[in-house]
Enzyme design. Structure first.
Site, short mmCIF file in Angstrom:
data_model
loop_
_atom_site.label_atom_id
_atom_site.label_comp_id
_atom_site.label_asym_id
_atom_site.label_seq_id
_atom_site.Cartn_x
_atom_site.Cartn_y
_atom_site.Cartn_z
N ASP A 301 40.56 25.37 53.07
CA ASP A 301 40.59 24.35 52.04
C ASP A 301 39.22 23.69 52.01
OD1 ASP A 301 41.96 21.12 52.69
OD2 ASP A 301 40.72 22.29 54.02
N ASP A 338 45.37 1.72 46.94
CA ASP A 338 45.22 3.14 47.28
C ASP A 338 44.56 3.25 48.66
OD1 ASP A 338 44.74 5.82 47.41
OD2 ASP A 338 43.54 5.95 45.58
N PHE A 371 48.92 8.23 45.14
CA PHE A 371 48.39 9.55 44.86
C PHE A 371 49.32 10.62 45.42
CE2 PHE A 371 46.00 13.19 46.58
CZ PHE A 371 45.56 13.72 45.39
N ALA A 373 49.55 15.15 45.67
CA ALA A 373 48.85 16.40 45.38
C ALA A 373 49.44 17.07 44.14
CB ALA A 373 48.92 17.33 46.58
N MET A 377 47.02 12.17 40.53
CA MET A 377 46.63 10.87 39.96
C MET A 377 47.16 9.77 40.85
SD MET A 377 47.08 11.02 35.84
CE MET A 377 48.85 11.12 35.88
N LYS A 392 43.97 6.76 37.56
CA LYS A 392 42.74 7.49 37.83
C LYS A 392 43.16 8.80 38.48
CE LYS A 392 41.67 6.12 42.57
NZ LYS A 392 42.82 5.30 42.99
N ASP A 515 43.36 20.99 56.93
CA ASP A 515 43.51 19.74 57.66
C ASP A 515 44.53 18.80 57.03
OD1 ASP A 515 42.09 19.05 55.37
OD2 ASP A 515 40.97 17.47 56.38
#
Ligand SMILES: Nc1ncnc2c1ncn2[C@@H]1O[C@H](COP(=O)(O)OP(=O)(O)OP(=O)(O)O)[C@@H](O)[C@H]1O
Ligand SMILES: [K+]
Ligand SMILES: [Mg+2]
EC number: 7.2.2.6
Length: 679
Positions: A301, A338, A371, A373, A377, A392, A515
């Site tokens: 990744d 966040d 947030f 995955a 957003m 965002k 990770d």
């Protein structure tokens, strides 16, 4: 390897080889079990001869000599295993000392209480400040701190651990150097990383790998064949008038069964795991080490694996017609709650560069949208003074979000985003309701020295693929900079998993390094899953290896150790079997020469007597195990040759060598036995 020959280690290993004579231990190894049972039988025969001497004319030096050397054979095999385990045991001892009793500051209803570390349970919250030892494995839920993990990784440079994001996991026994963090404990006593590490290095968790099991079946098969061969020798000998004592039959059997590889097999496996450990990689299973030797594809990744992982906001870029203050305010509101490193860096940027003080979210009656995955957003929904939804996130995700409300986005958005992407940065789009305000530029840095290492993967024939949740422009720029062969962008956790399954369906062995929590399913699915030690607890639990150095190209070393392990096992098996076959032809003529003078041309060795021939073979057989211990532990030299070339080389060297060596060795021992007047 020098430390292997430390007197203390060797002394301990000698004691352990005696302890391993216990039937429970010997029974785990079928080949050695046959030798053990044979030794017991010849011992009984020796005692019987002492108590009630029969009319038998077998000389005592022969029966006693064979019996002693049969026991040595078992002891030498035990010794090989004990030496292999020795270093791990010493290391486990050192780790245990580290797990000394610490106190924990547990949080209960916002108040602190002092408890002893072993009393901590999963989901307890503890406070750690500068100077404190972290009392257990866990996840940082609040704050940021520098941590000294040298006790576990051996690396003295402090590392950053922070809440949110992919660098949140902490390990019990490591030390906080600065600041204050709140940690949620994730492991019950006895199940911690340290406990697992101790179990691993002690070999408690070691299970036979599929390859080892297949080899075991072959060895057991050969043992049965030779057992039958030896049993049929008895009537043959009786018929032809050769005197064949019980001791001689057992000795013959032990010479013929594959004792060399049978005795060294487990030492080879343990040594492989140990070699990895010295490279700071914890392998949870031998199976993973073996699979690493054959890996075709390596998936990595991006964020935190190829790059350093602390993506920082560096710039706000408003769209034409949007005021900077509006973009700054929206960026801040979308990030105040966040807790990811990205989110926090945005708050810092707005405060420092655009001099805007953080607002009280409560005042706006805001609900935070975290947030994920999946959505890619984050943001918040405000009620006061009027309802607003601020988001965002990844540019394509925000565009879809805005378009679903019937609005269109200006072309400048994609243009600016592409520019950020081409520079290797991650663009985050910011929207207030259906209106896109602009972009945030997140910057991340590719880890040093990576490009040269990826070239070595190519030389080994391993394809490297970067998979990332980021957009194709950013992914492409980072992929070029890091020098990976291919990349997959905008990948969800499911897409990562699907890619691995597709490769595996093509018959490829897949390794994955990652990770993040979103990497966990892929790490679990891969044949070799290497989690970065800096990663989340979920990633570390899903993989079958943990790299304490968090180096994404560590797999190079893992592959080498895996290949070396497979080669060592292969060559020693070839050698062992070639050896045993040769021994058959070395001893048989000596046995039957007295009765069948026709066999004279076969007797190329000219051994003194049948008894000395057999005893010499038994001694040679035992010494061979000792002689090969260093090779079994160190492994054969790894050369980056193709598999076919390697096989040809090793078959030639160890196959032909395996046939020749016994003739020389047995003859030499026979000469010595004759010289000292025994034979
Ligand atoms: N805190 C955040 N708020 C909003 N959007 C974010 C946030 N963090 C990341 N993103 C966006 O979501 C995308 C996907 O993030 P994710 O963590 O799944 O993958 P990644 O970390 O970029 O890639 P990798 O899989 O290589 O770690 C990012 O590229 C970014 O555009
Ligand atoms: K043998
Ligand atoms: Mg990530």
């Amino acid at each position: 390897m020098s430390s292997l020959l430390e007197p203390a280690l060797l002394k301990q290993a000698s004691l352990d080889s005696l302890r391993k004579l216990h039937p429970r231990d010997v029974a785990r190894n079928p080949v050695m079990f046959v030798v053990w049972a044979g030794s017991l039988l010849t011992t009984v025969l020796v005692v019987k001869d002492l108590v009630a001497p029969g009319p038998d004319t077998t000389p005592a030096w022969f029966t006693v000599g064979v019996t002693l050397w049969l026991w040595f054979t078992v002891l030498f095999a035990n010794f090989a295993e004990a030496v292999a385990e020795g270093r791990g045991k010493a290391q486990a001892g050192a780790l245990r000392k580290m797990r000394r009793d610490t106190f924990a500051r547990r949080l209960v209803d916002g108040r602190e209480e002092k408890v002893s570390a072993p009393d901590l349970r999963k989901d307890d919250l503890v406070v750690c400040e500068a100077g404190d030892l972290i009392p257990g494995d866990g996840e940082v839920v609040e704050g940021i701190a520098s941590v000294d993990e040298s006790a576990i990784t051996g690396e003295s440079a402090p590392v950053i651990r922070e809440s949110g994001g992919d660098r949140s996991s902490v390990t019990g026994g490591t030390k906080v150097l600065s600041d204050r963090i709140v940690v949620r404990i994730t492991a019950n006593p006895g199940e911690s990383f340290l406990d697992r590490m101790i179990g691993l290095v002690e070999g408690a968790a070691r299970q036979k790998t599929p390859n080892e099991i297949a080899l075991h079946i072959l060895l057991v098969g050969l043992t049965v064949v030779f057992l039958l061969a030896c049993v049929t020798l008895v009537p043959l000998a009786l018929y032809s008038g050769v005197r064949l004592s019980g001791t001689a039959v057992v000795a013959l059997l032990v010479c013929l069964i594959p004792t060399t590889i049978g005795g060294l097999l487990s030492a080879i496996g343990i040594a492989g795991m140990d070699r990895l450990l010295r490279k700071n990689v914890l392998a949870m299973s031998g199976r993973a080490v073996e699979a690493a030797g054959d890996v075709d594809t390596l998936l990595l990744d991006k964020t935190g694996t190829i790059t350093l992982g602390n993506r920082m906001a560096t710039e706000l870029l408003p769209l034409p017609g949007v005021r900077m203050e509006d973009l700054a305010e929206a960026s801040q509101l979308a990030s105040l709650a966040d807790e990811t490193p990205e989110g926090r860096s945005i708050v810092v940027l707005v405060k420092d560069t655009y001099k805007m003080r953080p607002r009280e979210l409560q005042a706006h009656q805001a609900t935070f949208v975290a947030f994920s995955a999946q959505t890619r957003m984050s943001g918040c929904d405000l009620v006061d003074p009027h309802p607003r939804a601020i988001r965002k996130g990844a540019v394509d995700a925000v565009i879809r979000y805005v378009e679903s409300q019937g609005a269109t986005v200006p072309p400048e958005l994609r243009e600016t985003a592409a520019r950020i992407g081409d520079a290797g940065g991650t663009p985050l789009a910011v929207a207030d309701g259906a209106r896109v305000l602009g972009l945030i530029h997140l910057k991340d840095v590719v880890k040093g020295g990576i490009k040269e290492r990826f070239e070595r993967f190519r030389a080994m024939g391993i394809r490297t693929v970067m998979i990332t949740g980021d957009n194709p422009r950013t992914a492409g720029a980072i992929a070029r900079e890091a020098g990976v062969d291919d990349f997959l962008a905008e990948a969800t956790p499911e897409a990562k998993l699907a890619l691995i399954r597709a490769e595996q369906a093509k018959g490829k062995l897949v390794a994955m390094t990652g990770d993040g929590t979103n990497d966990a399913p892929a790490l679990a699915q891969a044949d070799v899953g290497v989690a970065m030690n800096t990663g989340t607890q979920a990633a570390k639990e899903a993989g079958n290896m943990v790299d304490l150095d968090s180096n994404p190209t560590k797999l190079l070393e893992v592959v080498e150790v895996g290949k070396q392990l497979l080669m060592t096992r292969g060559t020693l098996t070839t050698f062992s079997i070639a050896n045993d076959v040769a021994k058959y032809f070395a001893i048989l003529p000596a046995l039957f020469l007295g009765v069948f003078p026709e066999m004279q041309p076969l007797d190329i060795m000219g051994l003194t007597s049948p008894y000395s021939a057999i005893l010499s073979a038994v001694i040679f057989n035992a010494l061979l195990i000792i002689a090969l211990i260093p090779l079994a532990l160190r492994g054969v030299r790894y050369r980056p040759l193709g598999a076919a070339a390697l096989l040809r080389r090793s078959l030639l060297l160890y196959g032909v060598g395996g046939v020749l060596v016994p003739f020389i060795g047995i003859k030499a021992i026979d000469v010595v036995l004759t010289a000292v007047g025994l034979a």
